[in-house]
Scaffold this active site. Structure first.
Site, PDB file in Angstrom:
ATOM      1  N   SER A  41      67.028  76.663  67.924  1.00 42.92           N
ATOM      2  CA  SER A  41      68.350  76.483  68.543  1.00 42.92           C
ATOM      3  C   SER A  41      68.134  76.466  70.045  1.00 42.92           C
ATOM      4  O   SER A  41      68.178  77.472  70.732  1.00 42.92           O
ATOM      5  CB  SER A  41      69.291  77.614  68.129  1.00 42.92           C
ATOM      6  OG  SER A  41      68.885  78.844  68.654  1.00 42.92           O
ATOM      7  N   HIS A 153      68.651  79.617  61.791  1.00 46.44           N
ATOM      8  CA  HIS A 153      67.431  80.292  61.326  1.00 46.44           C
ATOM      9  C   HIS A 153      67.445  80.618  59.839  1.00 46.44           C
ATOM     10  O   HIS A 153      66.535  81.269  59.334  1.00 46.44           O
ATOM     11  CB  HIS A 153      67.201  81.590  62.113  1.00 46.44           C
ATOM     12  CG  HIS A 153      66.945  81.353  63.561  1.00 46.44           C
ATOM     13  ND1 HIS A 153      66.966  82.344  64.509  1.00 46.44           N
ATOM     14  CD2 HIS A 153      66.657  80.217  64.242  1.00 46.44           C
ATOM     15  CE1 HIS A 153      66.713  81.833  65.695  1.00 46.44           C
ATOM     16  NE2 HIS A 153      66.528  80.547  65.566  1.00 46.44           N
ATOM     17  N   GLN A 161      73.931  83.700  64.604  1.00 49.27           N
ATOM     18  CA  GLN A 161      72.499  83.514  64.300  1.00 49.27           C
ATOM     19  C   GLN A 161      71.733  84.818  64.067  1.00 49.27           C
ATOM     20  O   GLN A 161      70.856  84.874  63.220  1.00 49.27           O
ATOM     21  CB  GLN A 161      71.880  82.742  65.468  1.00 49.27           C
ATOM     22  CG  GLN A 161      70.425  82.415  65.355  1.00 49.27           C
ATOM     23  CD  GLN A 161      69.948  81.611  66.562  1.00 49.27           C
ATOM     24  OE1 GLN A 161      70.199  80.408  66.652  1.00 49.27           O
ATOM     25  NE2 GLN A 161      69.288  82.262  67.505  1.00 49.27           N
ATOM     26  N   GLU A 162      72.073  85.870  64.833  1.00 50.12           N
ATOM     27  CA  GLU A 162      71.255  87.086  64.752  1.00 50.12           C
ATOM     28  C   GLU A 162      72.120  88.344  64.790  1.00 50.12           C
ATOM     29  O   GLU A 162      72.921  88.519  65.712  1.00 50.12           O
ATOM     30  CB  GLU A 162      70.263  87.127  65.929  1.00 50.12           C
ATOM     31  CG  GLU A 162      69.345  85.927  65.932  1.00 50.12           C
ATOM     32  CD  GLU A 162      68.504  85.803  67.190  1.00 50.12           C
ATOM     33  OE1 GLU A 162      68.282  86.813  67.884  1.00 50.12           O
ATOM     34  OE2 GLU A 162      68.080  84.672  67.484  1.00 50.12           O
ATOM     35  N   GLU A 203      63.169  84.593  61.395  1.00 50.13           N
ATOM     36  CA  GLU A 203      62.712  85.682  62.263  1.00 50.13           C
ATOM     37  C   GLU A 203      62.481  86.969  61.479  1.00 50.13           C
ATOM     38  O   GLU A 203      62.426  88.064  62.038  1.00 50.13           O
ATOM     39  CB  GLU A 203      63.705  85.891  63.418  1.00 50.13           C
ATOM     40  CG  GLU A 203      63.746  84.664  64.328  1.00 50.13           C
ATOM     41  CD  GLU A 203      64.515  84.864  65.614  1.00 50.13           C
ATOM     42  OE1 GLU A 203      65.186  85.908  65.767  1.00 50.13           O
ATOM     43  OE2 GLU A 203      64.441  83.976  66.477  1.00 50.13           O
ATOM     44  N   ASP A 240      73.233  87.853  68.559  1.00 46.67           N
ATOM     45  CA  ASP A 240      73.017  86.578  69.240  1.00 46.67           C
ATOM     46  C   ASP A 240      73.826  85.544  68.477  1.00 46.67           C
ATOM     47  O   ASP A 240      73.462  85.164  67.361  1.00 46.67           O
ATOM     48  CB  ASP A 240      71.531  86.185  69.272  1.00 46.67           C
ATOM     49  CG  ASP A 240      71.325  84.842  69.981  1.00 46.67           C
ATOM     50  OD1 ASP A 240      72.323  84.288  70.502  1.00 46.67           O
ATOM     51  OD2 ASP A 240      70.176  84.350  70.017  1.00 46.67           O
ATOM     52  N   GLU A 283      74.658  88.027  72.906  1.00 48.42           N
ATOM     53  CA  GLU A 283      73.976  86.891  73.527  1.00 48.42           C
ATOM     54  C   GLU A 283      74.666  85.582  73.139  1.00 48.42           C
ATOM     55  O   GLU A 283      75.155  85.445  72.013  1.00 48.42           O
ATOM     56  CB  GLU A 283      72.526  86.900  73.017  1.00 48.42           C
ATOM     57  CG  GLU A 283      71.653  85.767  73.530  1.00 48.42           C
ATOM     58  CD  GLU A 283      70.252  85.850  72.912  1.00 48.42           C
ATOM     59  OE1 GLU A 283      69.818  86.958  72.528  1.00 48.42           O
ATOM     60  OE2 GLU A 283      69.606  84.801  72.787  1.00 48.42           O
ATOM     61  N   ASP A 310      71.273  82.824  77.149  1.00 51.57           N
ATOM     62  CA  ASP A 310      70.018  82.223  76.680  1.00 51.57           C
ATOM     63  C   ASP A 310      70.092  80.714  76.936  1.00 51.57           C
ATOM     64  O   ASP A 310      69.579  80.220  77.948  1.00 51.57           O
ATOM     65  CB  ASP A 310      69.843  82.560  75.186  1.00 51.57           C
ATOM     66  CG  ASP A 310      68.676  81.851  74.529  1.00 51.57           C
ATOM     67  OD1 ASP A 310      67.890  81.204  75.234  1.00 51.57           O
ATOM     68  OD2 ASP A 310      68.549  81.929  73.291  1.00 51.57           O
ATOM     69  N   LYS A 335      62.490  83.409  78.047  1.00 56.90           N
ATOM     70  CA  LYS A 335      61.559  82.769  77.108  1.00 56.90           C
ATOM     71  C   LYS A 335      60.592  81.901  77.899  1.00 56.90           C
ATOM     72  O   LYS A 335      61.009  80.942  78.554  1.00 56.90           O
ATOM     73  CB  LYS A 335      62.333  81.887  76.136  1.00 56.90           C
ATOM     74  CG  LYS A 335      63.229  82.641  75.155  1.00 56.90           C
ATOM     75  CD  LYS A 335      64.147  81.657  74.439  1.00 56.90           C
ATOM     76  CE  LYS A 335      64.814  82.262  73.221  1.00 56.90           C
ATOM     77  NZ  LYS A 335      65.923  81.404  72.733  1.00 56.90           N
ATOM     78  N   HIS A 363      60.830  86.273  72.075  1.00 59.27           N
ATOM     79  CA  HIS A 363      60.049  85.343  71.254  1.00 59.27           C
ATOM     80  C   HIS A 363      60.864  84.070  71.024  1.00 59.27           C
ATOM     81  O   HIS A 363      61.976  83.946  71.523  1.00 59.27           O
ATOM     82  CB  HIS A 363      59.735  86.009  69.904  1.00 59.27           C
ATOM     83  CG  HIS A 363      60.967  86.263  69.073  1.00 59.27           C
ATOM     84  ND1 HIS A 363      60.939  86.534  67.739  1.00 59.27           N
ATOM     85  CD2 HIS A 363      62.305  86.282  69.413  1.00 59.27           C
ATOM     86  CE1 HIS A 363      62.164  86.697  67.279  1.00 59.27           C
ATOM     87  NE2 HIS A 363      63.007  86.558  68.259  1.00 59.27           N
ATOM     88  N   ARG A 364      60.334  83.137  70.234  1.00 63.31           N
ATOM     89  CA  ARG A 364      61.096  82.009  69.699  1.00 63.31           C
ATOM     90  C   ARG A 364      61.134  82.153  68.184  1.00 63.31           C
ATOM     91  O   ARG A 364      60.349  82.909  67.603  1.00 63.31           O
ATOM     92  CB  ARG A 364      60.430  80.665  70.051  1.00 63.31           C
ATOM     93  CG  ARG A 364      60.313  80.347  71.512  1.00 63.31           C
ATOM     94  CD  ARG A 364      61.581  80.439  72.304  1.00 63.31           C
ATOM     95  NE  ARG A 364      62.712  79.641  71.852  1.00 63.31           N
ATOM     96  CZ  ARG A 364      63.263  78.641  72.511  1.00 63.31           C
ATOM     97  NH1 ARG A 364      62.755  78.282  73.686  1.00 63.31           N
ATOM     98  NH2 ARG A 364      64.327  78.005  72.061  1.00 63.31           N
ATOM     99  N   SER A 365      62.000  81.383  67.554  1.00 64.17           N
ATOM    100  CA  SER A 365      62.067  81.477  66.092  1.00 64.17           C
ATOM    101  C   SER A 365      60.790  80.925  65.446  1.00 64.17           C
ATOM    102  O   SER A 365      60.382  81.375  64.384  1.00 64.17           O
ATOM    103  CB  SER A 365      63.306  80.772  65.560  1.00 64.17           C
ATOM    104  OG  SER A 365      63.394  79.467  66.065  1.00 64.17           O
ATOM    105  N   LYS A 386      63.123  91.125  72.541  1.00 64.95           N
ATOM    106  CA  LYS A 386      63.686  90.597  71.299  1.00 64.95           C
ATOM    107  C   LYS A 386      62.551  89.884  70.589  1.00 64.95           C
ATOM    108  O   LYS A 386      62.080  88.843  71.060  1.00 64.95           O
ATOM    109  CB  LYS A 386      64.813  89.624  71.664  1.00 64.95           C
ATOM    110  CG  LYS A 386      65.786  89.395  70.536  1.00 64.95           C
ATOM    111  CD  LYS A 386      66.965  88.558  70.978  1.00 64.95           C
ATOM    112  CE  LYS A 386      66.662  87.091  70.823  1.00 64.95           C
ATOM    113  NZ  LYS A 386      67.858  86.262  70.590  1.00 64.95           N
TER     114      LYS A 386
END
Ligand code: PGA
Ligand code: ZN
Length: 411
Positions: A41, A153, A161-162, A203, A240, A283, A310, A335, A363-365, A386
């Site tokens: 994303s 994800h 998403q999170e 993730e 997030d 986020e 982000d 990131k 991190h990234r996914s 994260k």
């Protein structure tokens, strides 16, 4: 200490997609290695990940990026002093010549930038966090642990998403990890008892279909309590939303839980969440171009919780400055591959802190076993990281690296 060679390889990331690995060798035979992550994303202003676009790997091959490293970048960087990180990063930026690193590829450039830093630390025989942070890097970050995955994800029905837990009130990093692990396993039992799916998303968090986003929040609270911890005292919640992914640009509405909402209506839902749950961070609550919503939400809640940009900033110092001037948020997700060099990432972190805002190293996914972000978080005293759930080795690698650093520091 001169760089004598740069080698690049096409390897796989945690989603089974190709990514770039770089080895930087110095004249005394020391090597530094970096592996580049990849997002799903993405913000519109991210530096460009160069992909081959041909029949291999469904177009996702990175052989062009590999070739750029071994040809053009090598010709320019070999012979330089491995300790000249700033000058090497500037050279890479200038050599590429585009604002989004699209000619040589941000994946090529970041791989080289980080491999150089690792090589320099290895030449000195010190850990990366010590090389980057010197004597001042000393704070182990608090992790935002992503235990329920949705959005881009996971293949479930969650728009957000999170859903993360934040084990905050523990002195040591390893106790935060232990708390996270205990809550994670308790959550699995709860999901099983309710007949919900316990498969993992990208993730490493669970990815069940749920009746609502509130149900996800309730599940986290239940898991925290049943694991023997106190939500709102020891353990908190972070989200997030990655709201660009459920924003309908044509109509200017958010498609959330089957309804079409304005930014103001979505803010009201978040306000209710903040009332009900011990949320300390949200986020990307709004789409990256919905500046008005960002601004008014930060005016209302910026004193109470972290509001983290982000996609809206993409770790770009120019965009972070714009956010600060306009009051869009009070925290920034950091990131490395959104901007593409170590130097620019350090600049983004410094700028974020200079406003009194919080940086969250991320991190990234799509990840690898590379643990650079763990060292970066300690080096810069960022305070927050994260890096996903406590399952899947590419996520766990970062936690394990931080545990190792904590012991190394004698904490
Ligand atoms: P991404 O997701 O790596 O897929 O962009 C992470 C995030 O949005 O924070
Ligand atoms: Zn995000």
């Amino acid at each position: 200490m001169k760089i004598v060679s740069l080698k690049a390889y096409e390897i796989l990331d945690s989603r089974g997609n190709p990514t770039v690995m770089v080895k930087c060798k110095t004249e005394n035979g020391v090597v530094g290695v970096a592996k580049v992550p990849s997002g799903a994303s993405k913000g519109k202003n991210e530096a460009l990940e160069l992909r081959d676009g041909n029949s291999r790997y469904g177009g996702k091959g990175v052989l062009k990026a590999v070739r750029n490293i071994e040809d053009e970048i090598s010709r320019t960087i070999v012979g330089k002093n491995v300790f000249d990180q700033y000058s090497i990063d500037r050279t890479l930026i200038n050599l590429d010549g585009t604002p989004d690193k699209s000619r040589l590829g941000a994946n090529a450039i970041l791989g080289v930038s980080l491999a150089v830093a690792h090589a320099a630390a290895n030449v000195l025989g010190i850990p990366l966090y010590r090389y980057i942070g010197g004597v001042s890097g000393r704070i182990l970050p608090t992790p935002l642990m992503n235990f329920i995955n949705g959005g881009a994800h996971a293949d479930n029905n969650l728009d957000i998403q999170e859903f993360m837990i934040v084990p905050l009130k523990f002195d040591r990093f390893r106790d935060k990890v232990r708390c996270g692990s205990e809550v994670f396993h308790t959550l699995k039992r709860i999901l099983k008892d309710k007949g919900l799916n316990t498969g993992l998303g990208d993730e490493g968090g669970y990815a069940p279909n749920l009746a609502s986003h509130r149900e996800a929040l309730n599940l986290l609270i239940e898991a925290i309590e049943k694991a023997g911890y106190k939500p709102g005292e020891q353990v908190f919640i972070a989200l997030d939303c990655a709201a660009s992914s459920f924003y309908n640009e044509e109509e200017g509405v958010y498609e959330f839980e089957g309804k079409k909402l304005s930014g103001r209506e979505l803010s009201e839902i978040y306000a209710e969440y903040i009332e009900t749950y011990p949320i300390i961070s949200i986020e990307d609550p709004f789409a990256e171009e919905d500046y008005e919503s960002w601004k008014s939400f930060t005016e209302k809640f910026g004193k109470k919780i972290m509001i983290v940009g982000d996609d809206i900033y993409t770790t770009n110092p120019k965009l972070i400055r714009k956010g600060m001037e306009n009051g869009y948020s009070n925290a920034v997700l950091i990131k490395l591959n959104q901007i593409g060099t170590l130097t620019e990432t350090l600049e983004a972190i410094e700028m974020t802190k200079s406003f009194g805002w919080k940086p969250i190293i991320s991190h990234r996914s799509g990840e690898t076993e590379d643990t650079t972000i763990a060292d970066l978080a300690v080096a810069t005293n960022a305070g927050w990281i994260k890096t996903g759930s406590v399952a899947r080795s590419e996520r766990v690698a970062k936690y394990n690296r931080l545990i190792e650093i904590e012991w190394e520091m004698g904490i």
